[in-house]
Design a protein around this motif. Structure first.
Motif, PDB file in Angstrom:
ATOM      1  N   ARG A  17       0.852  -1.115   0.032  1.00 14.63           N
ATOM      2  CA  ARG A  17       0.038   0.098   0.143  1.00 14.63           C
ATOM      3  C   ARG A  17       0.680   1.417   0.023  1.00 14.63           C
ATOM      4  NH1 ARG A  17      -5.133  -1.261   3.782  1.00 14.63           N
ATOM      5  NH2 ARG A  17      -5.373  -3.631   3.514  1.00 14.63           N
ATOM      6  N   THR A  18       2.031   1.216   0.265  1.00 13.56           N
ATOM      7  CA  THR A  18       3.014   2.018   0.563  1.00 13.56           C
ATOM      8  C   THR A  18       4.008   2.270  -0.595  1.00 13.56           C
ATOM      9  OG1 THR A  18       4.390   1.558   2.076  1.00 13.56           O
ATOM     10  CG2 THR A  18       2.395   2.627   3.031  1.00 13.56           C
ATOM     11  N   ARG A  21       4.571   4.971  -3.553  1.00 20.28           N
ATOM     12  CA  ARG A  21       3.786   6.255  -3.353  1.00 20.28           C
ATOM     13  C   ARG A  21       4.630   7.283  -3.042  1.00 20.28           C
ATOM     14  NH1 ARG A  21       0.092   3.828  -5.853  1.00 20.28           N
ATOM     15  NH2 ARG A  21       0.481   5.995  -6.544  1.00 20.28           N
ATOM     16  N   THR A  22       3.729   8.657  -3.127  1.00 18.34           N
ATOM     17  CA  THR A  22       4.543   9.759  -2.666  1.00 18.34           C
ATOM     18  C   THR A  22       3.568  10.374  -1.625  1.00 18.34           C
ATOM     19  OG1 THR A  22       5.606  10.366  -4.851  1.00 18.34           O
ATOM     20  CG2 THR A  22       5.069  12.152  -3.539  1.00 18.34           C
ATOM     21  N   THR A  24       2.144  13.449   0.092  1.00 19.22           N
ATOM     22  CA  THR A  24       1.787  14.630  -0.433  1.00 19.22           C
ATOM     23  C   THR A  24       1.695  15.730   0.945  1.00 19.22           C
ATOM     24  OG1 THR A  24      -0.533  14.107  -0.181  1.00 19.22           O
ATOM     25  CG2 THR A  24       0.768  13.671  -2.206  1.00 19.22           C
ATOM     26  N   ALA A  52       8.855  10.022  -2.204  1.00 21.49           N
ATOM     27  CA  ALA A  52       8.400   8.759  -2.590  1.00 21.49           C
ATOM     28  C   ALA A  52       9.057   7.370  -1.591  1.00 21.49           C
ATOM     29  CB  ALA A  52       8.805   8.272  -3.973  1.00 21.49           C
ATOM     30  N   HIS A 121      -0.485  11.751   4.314  1.00 17.54           N
ATOM     31  CA  HIS A 121      -1.369  11.597   3.158  1.00 17.54           C
ATOM     32  C   HIS A 121      -0.666  11.160   2.023  1.00 17.54           C
ATOM     33  CE1 HIS A 121      -4.695  13.795   5.273  1.00 17.54           C
ATOM     34  NE2 HIS A 121      -3.772  13.994   6.034  1.00 17.54           N
ATOM     35  N   LEU A 122      -0.952  10.134   1.047  1.00 13.35           N
ATOM     36  CA  LEU A 122      -0.188   9.848  -0.106  1.00 13.35           C
ATOM     37  C   LEU A 122      -0.952  10.117  -1.484  1.00 13.35           C
ATOM     38  CD1 LEU A 122       0.309   6.000   1.257  1.00 13.35           C
ATOM     39  CD2 LEU A 122       1.671   8.323   1.630  1.00 13.35           C
ATOM     40  N   ASP A 123      -0.261  10.292  -2.444  1.00 12.84           N
ATOM     41  CA  ASP A 123      -0.671  10.549  -3.604  1.00 12.84           C
ATOM     42  C   ASP A 123      -1.649   9.819  -4.486  1.00 12.84           C
ATOM     43  OD1 ASP A 123       0.783   8.230  -4.328  1.00 12.84           O
ATOM     44  OD2 ASP A 123       1.933   9.252  -6.130  1.00 12.84           O
ATOM     45  N   ASP A 124      -2.153   8.606  -3.915  1.00 11.00           N
ATOM     46  CA  ASP A 124      -3.474   7.902  -4.180  1.00 11.00           C
ATOM     47  C   ASP A 124      -4.570   8.284  -3.527  1.00 11.00           C
ATOM     48  OD1 ASP A 124      -2.793   6.702  -1.928  1.00 11.00           O
ATOM     49  OD2 ASP A 124      -2.899   4.536  -2.747  1.00 11.00           O
TER      50      ASP A 124
END
Length: 313
Positions: A17-18, A21-22, A24, A52, A121-124
């Motif tokens: 899940r991570t 990911r970036t 944000t 990331a 908070h992630l970019d997805d």
């Protein structure tokens, strides 16, 4: 406190899940959760926002993510985490608040709303929450250094680099690079009680009270046996028993005596149903039938069988 199997369950839940990911935004609700962060909240945000997550690794009870810049280059830092006594890393559904505590859990559950201390908070659109009722856990960044033995730094690590903040922590028994004969020899050089030695994270990491009691029961060794009284064969047997019991715990999601430990989806582990010694004071030993005992040794509860685990001087 979550021990090695529980932290590894969390790591495995975080990876799909991570990774890639970036980050944000870093949402800090309680600054106490980043008390180990050099430079405070501003430094943490500067290191994380726009970075990331390229790997998630674990050594003992320490977790960390490797960080890369927007061009994909390694930043030379890691985001470290430790769950302490009651820390949880929980995913919140995009656009929705974190779930309430499960009604099926027993014990003093952490409230994922009231005890949320920090969110990534992630970019997805996903949100990763650090929930910690007792505030002994935390997140912070640490520069990367080379592992002393030059092997892969930890479970999940892509190379021999690890955070400087974890460099003093010994390898754990689920680490393929762990040298069990060398760890056994280290146990045998100390006069301290064998259980104390198993809990020493600079000798072997990841073992806590639960799995130390289980390993010593499996190896028929009493908690207060001096390390110097162990043969190399007995010391290796204890380490192999500890590894085996932790592997079994990992298969069923770890050990949850209360809702302070849950995985990233908020679910409890089920190994408590399979424990042979820990928490079974007054119950019959499954090996010999003698009633198990509990004593307080050096400030910790130790559970053992007085017949199977006899005193050694």
């Amino acid at each position: 406190m979550p021990e090695l199997p529980e932290v590894e369950v969390v790591r495995r839940g975080l990876a799909p899940r991570t990774l890639g990911r970036t980050i944000t935004d870093v949402e800090l609700l309680d600054a106490r959760i980043i008390r180990r962060q050099a430079g405070g909240a501003d430094r943490l945000r500067a290191a994380l926002e726009g970075s990331a997550l390229t790997a998630v690794a674990r050594r003992g009870k320490f977790l960390w993510w490797r960080l890369a810049d927007p061009d994909g280059a390694d930043t030379g830092e890691a985001l470290m985490g430790h769950l302490g006594m009651s820390g949880q890393l929980r995913f919140a559904t995009p656009g929705a608040p974190a779930a309430a505590p499960s009604a099926a859990s027993e014990g003093p559950a952490s409230d994922p709303l009231r005890h949320r201390r920090l969110s990534l908070h992630l970019d997805d659109g996903a949100r990763l929450d650090l929930v910690d009722q007792r505030l002994f856990g935390g997140l912070w960044t640490s520069p990367l250094v080379e592992a002393a033995d030059g092997s892969l730094a930890a479970v999940g690590s892509p190379d021999a680099l690890l955070p400087e903040g974890a460099a003093h922590i010994a390898r754990d028994l689920l680490d393929p690079a762990a040298d069990l004969p060398a760890i056994a020899r280290a146990l045998r050089t100390r006069r301290s009680a064998v259980k104390t030695l198993l809990l020493n994270q600079e000798i072997v990491s990841g073992i806590g009270n639960i799995y130390a009691d289980e390993a010593l029961w499996a190896a028929r060794t009493r908690y207060d046996t001096p390390g110097t009284a162990l043969s190399q064969r007995r010391a290796l047997g204890i380490l192999r028993a500890a590894r085996a019991v932790m592997e079994r715990a990992l298969e069923v999601g770890g050990t949850s005596f209360d809702a302070l430990y849950v995985n990233v989806d908020g679910r409890s582990g089920y190994f408590a149903r399979s424990l042979a010694a820990y928490g079974r004071e007054g119950e019959p030993c499954t090996r010999c039938g003698r009633l198990l005992r509990r004593v307080v040794h050096q400030g910790r509860s130790s559970h053992y069988c007085p017949r199977c685990q006899r005193r050694t001087t």
